[in-house]
Scaffold this motif. Structure first.
Motif, PDB file in Angstrom:
ATOM      1  N   THR A  90       0.857  -1.178   0.000  1.00 27.66           N
ATOM      2  CA  THR A  90       0.000   0.000   0.000  1.00 27.66           C
ATOM      3  C   THR A  90       0.895   1.230   0.000  1.00 27.66           C
ATOM      4  N   ALA A  91       0.678   2.126  -0.942  1.00 24.34           N
ATOM      5  CA  ALA A  91       1.486   3.342  -1.050  1.00 24.34           C
ATOM      6  C   ALA A  91       0.571   4.555  -1.037  1.00 24.34           C
ATOM      7  N   ILE A  92       0.893   5.515  -0.203  1.00 22.14           N
ATOM      8  CA  ILE A  92       0.087   6.736  -0.090  1.00 22.14           C
ATOM      9  C   ILE A  92       0.930   7.953  -0.439  1.00 22.14           C
ATOM     10  N   ASP A  93       0.306   8.898  -1.135  1.00 21.56           N
ATOM     11  CA  ASP A  93       0.966  10.163  -1.448  1.00 21.56           C
ATOM     12  C   ASP A  93      -0.103  11.231  -1.652  1.00 21.56           C
ATOM     13  N   ILE A  94       0.264  12.471  -1.424  1.00 23.22           N
ATOM     14  CA  ILE A  94      -0.682  13.582  -1.568  1.00 23.22           C
ATOM     15  C   ILE A  94      -0.765  14.066  -3.012  1.00 23.22           C
ATOM     16  N   SER A  95       0.184  13.630  -3.852  1.00 18.86           N
ATOM     17  CA  SER A  95       0.250  14.085  -5.239  1.00 18.86           C
ATOM     18  C   SER A  95      -0.425  13.104  -6.189  1.00 18.86           C
ATOM     19  N   ALA A  96      -1.463  13.565  -6.876  1.00 11.23           N
ATOM     20  CA  ALA A  96      -2.139  12.709  -7.847  1.00 11.23           C
ATOM     21  C   ALA A  96      -1.202  12.340  -8.998  1.00 11.23           C
ATOM     22  N   GLU A  97      -0.385  13.287  -9.435  1.00 10.81           N
ATOM     23  CA  GLU A  97       0.550  13.017 -10.523  1.00 10.81           C
ATOM     24  C   GLU A  97       1.611  12.013 -10.082  1.00 10.81           C
ATOM     25  N   GLY A  98       2.087  12.148  -8.843  1.00 10.59           N
ATOM     26  CA  GLY A  98       3.052  11.194  -8.329  1.00 10.59           C
ATOM     27  C   GLY A  98       2.494   9.783  -8.321  1.00 10.59           C
ATOM     28  N   LEU A  99       1.245   9.638  -7.881  1.00 18.56           N
ATOM     29  CA  LEU A  99       0.613   8.321  -7.836  1.00 18.56           C
ATOM     30  C   LEU A  99       0.392   7.748  -9.234  1.00 18.56           C
ATOM     31  N   LYS A 107       5.357  -2.794 -10.756  1.00 11.48           N
ATOM     32  CA  LYS A 107       4.763  -4.045 -11.201  1.00 11.48           C
ATOM     33  C   LYS A 107       4.568  -4.943  -9.979  1.00 11.48           C
ATOM     34  N   HIS A 108       3.327  -5.072  -9.540  1.00 11.73           N
ATOM     35  CA  HIS A 108       3.026  -5.901  -8.376  1.00 11.73           C
ATOM     36  C   HIS A 108       1.567  -6.322  -8.452  1.00 11.73           C
ATOM     37  N   ASP A 109       1.297  -7.583  -8.096  1.00 10.93           N
ATOM     38  CA  ASP A 109      -0.053  -8.124  -8.237  1.00 10.93           C
ATOM     39  C   ASP A 109      -1.051  -7.537  -7.244  1.00 10.93           C
ATOM     40  N   ASN A 110      -0.568  -7.007  -6.135  1.00 13.41           N
ATOM     41  CA  ASN A 110      -1.474  -6.517  -5.093  1.00 13.41           C
ATOM     42  C   ASN A 110      -0.992  -5.158  -4.589  1.00 13.41           C
ATOM     43  N   LEU A 111      -1.022  -4.182  -5.482  1.00 14.80           N
ATOM     44  CA  LEU A 111      -0.605  -2.815  -5.162  1.00 14.80           C
ATOM     45  C   LEU A 111      -1.831  -1.934  -4.971  1.00 14.80           C
ATOM     46  N   LYS A 112      -1.902  -1.272  -3.839  1.00 23.21           N
ATOM     47  CA  LYS A 112      -2.989  -0.338  -3.549  1.00 23.21           C
ATOM     48  C   LYS A 112      -2.412   1.061  -3.421  1.00 23.21           C
ATOM     49  N   LEU A 113      -2.942   2.003  -4.193  1.00 21.63           N
ATOM     50  CA  LEU A 113      -2.485   3.388  -4.155  1.00 21.63           C
ATOM     51  C   LEU A 113      -3.548   4.256  -3.500  1.00 21.63           C
ATOM     52  N   VAL A 114      -3.121   5.079  -2.563  1.00 22.34           N
ATOM     53  CA  VAL A 114      -4.035   5.935  -1.809  1.00 22.34           C
ATOM     54  C   VAL A 114      -3.604   7.381  -1.975  1.00 22.34           C
ATOM     55  N   GLU A 115      -4.505   8.217  -2.464  1.00 23.52           N
ATOM     56  CA  GLU A 115      -4.205   9.640  -2.588  1.00 23.52           C
ATOM     57  C   GLU A 115      -4.708  10.357  -1.345  1.00 23.52           C
ATOM     58  N   GLY A 116      -3.808  11.046  -0.659  1.00 22.18           N
ATOM     59  CA  GLY A 116      -4.257  11.759   0.520  1.00 22.18           C
ATOM     60  C   GLY A 116      -3.124  12.249   1.387  1.00 22.18           C
ATOM     61  N   ASP A 117      -3.514  12.981   2.409  1.00 25.76           N
ATOM     62  CA  ASP A 117      -2.610  13.599   3.366  1.00 25.76           C
ATOM     63  C   ASP A 117      -2.138  12.561   4.379  1.00 25.76           C
ATOM     64  N   PHE A 118      -0.872  12.530   4.623  1.00 22.85           N
ATOM     65  CA  PHE A 118      -0.267  11.635   5.608  1.00 22.85           C
ATOM     66  C   PHE A 118      -0.937  11.744   6.971  1.00 22.85           C
ATOM     67  N   TRP A 119      -1.375  12.939   7.345  1.00 22.72           N
ATOM     68  CA  TRP A 119      -1.917  13.174   8.678  1.00 22.72           C
ATOM     69  C   TRP A 119      -3.401  12.801   8.785  1.00 22.72           C
ATOM     70  N   ALA A 120      -4.057  12.509   7.678  1.00 23.91           N
ATOM     71  CA  ALA A 120      -5.470  12.130   7.713  1.00 23.91           C
ATOM     72  C   ALA A 120      -5.598  10.623   7.951  1.00 23.91           C
ATOM     73  N   ASP A 121      -6.778  10.217   8.379  1.00 24.25           N
ATOM     74  CA  ASP A 121      -7.027   8.799   8.642  1.00 24.25           C
ATOM     75  C   ASP A 121      -7.495   8.121   7.360  1.00 24.25           C
ATOM     76  N   HIS A 122      -6.675   7.218   6.839  1.00 24.48           N
ATOM     77  CA  HIS A 122      -7.024   6.497   5.608  1.00 24.48           C
ATOM     78  C   HIS A 122      -7.223   5.005   5.857  1.00 24.48           C
ATOM     79  N   ASP A 123      -7.297   4.622   7.128  1.00 28.97           N
ATOM     80  CA  ASP A 123      -7.515   3.218   7.475  1.00 28.97           C
ATOM     81  C   ASP A 123      -6.499   2.321   6.769  1.00 28.97           C
ATOM     82  N   LEU A 124      -5.232   2.690   6.897  1.00 35.63           N
ATOM     83  CA  LEU A 124      -4.168   1.942   6.227  1.00 35.63           C
ATOM     84  C   LEU A 124      -3.853   0.623   6.915  1.00 35.63           C
ATOM     85  N   GLY A 125      -4.245   0.499   8.174  1.00 35.08           N
ATOM     86  CA  GLY A 125      -3.890  -0.695   8.923  1.00 35.08           C
ATOM     87  C   GLY A 125      -2.440  -0.650   9.352  1.00 35.08           C
ATOM     88  N   GLN A 126      -1.854  -1.834   9.528  1.00 32.00           N
ATOM     89  CA  GLN A 126      -0.458  -1.943   9.932  1.00 32.00           C
ATOM     90  C   GLN A 126       0.251  -2.949   9.038  1.00 32.00           C
TER      91      GLN A 126
END
Length: 251
Positions: A90-99, A107-126
């Protein structure tokens, strides 16, 4: 000498005001590939990248899940996909262009991309492996950023990170931009510091988006935040490190 005085003065004014580069980075992305082409600094960037690769090879082999914070254009996301056995990334970044660039690069079979602020709650888990590279110094107060990153780690998990350190900051900037341009940028930083102090933090500009910490101070903070600092690789301008959580519950 003037640039050093302006930097020290600006830093003193900014005490208690962590950097906030969210608006700045949401509108652009960190182009590490371009930075690696810099004539005088190319070897430094490439050495730091190889340092991170070595740390992932050495400490990432038990990772089933990876969470990467502030992935940028996915250069280190791709590295984690290649060098670790993780089945989930799971990869998170605030930049839509970066994502968007990350999606094309990794290249990965189970890649999840999350657009958003590091300080917000995105339910990323652990995750077993958490990484934050080329970004910690942009996300805010160093201790607070590391505490939040720690919260993403599973018990027994590993954190791989790096910092652009302040040990030889002015030398780095003069190589990167030239002496005159560095002075102009430092003057802009000082002006921003005055604005932030005078407005009690209500006003800011993109000139203050980085918190630079001396390597010895950064190591002290790492030791305070994490259960174990496993390895530190200090170079002239960067510092890579690996930290670990105990197997027991978080305190």
């Amino acid at each position: 000498m003037l640039a050093e005085l302006l930097a020290r003065g600006g830093s003193a004014l900014l005490e208690g005001f962590p950097p906030d580069g969210r608006e700045y980075w949401a509108a652009r992305f960190w182009d590490r590939a371009a930075a690696e082409q810099h004539v005088q600094l190319r070897s430094e960037f490439l050495t730091q990248k190889e340092t991170i690769a070595e740390l992932l090879r050495k400490y990432g082999q038990d990772a089933k899940q990876v969470i990467e914070v502030a992935c940028g254009t996915g250069e280190f996301t791709a590295m984690a996909a290649k060098l670790t056995p993780a089945s989930e990334i799971t990869a998170i970044d605030i930049s839509a262009e970066g994502l968007a660039r990350t999606a094309k690069r990794v290249k990965h079979d189970n890649l999840k991309l999350v657009e958003g602020d590091f300080w917000a709650d995105h339910d990323l888990g652990q995750a077993d492996l958490v990484q934050c590279l080329d970004a910690i110094h942009h996300l805010g107060d160093l201790r607070q950023v590391l505490v939040r990153l720690r919260s993403l780690m599973k018990p027994g998990g590993v954190f791989v990170g790096n910092l652009w350190i302040g040990d030889n900051f002015h030398e780095f900037q003069r190589k990167r931009y030239g002496t005159a341009a560095h002075l102009v940028r430092t003057a802009s930083f000082f002006g921003t510091a005055v604005i932030i102090r005078a407005s009690a933090g209500q006003l800011k500009t993109g000139a203050y988006r980085t918190q630079l910490t001396k390597s010895e101070d950064a190591v002290a903070v790492l030791r305070d935040v994490f259960d174990e600092v496993v390895e530190v690789r200090k170079e002239r301008y960067f510092m890579g490190f690996v930290c670990r959580m105990n197997d027991g519950p978080q305190q």
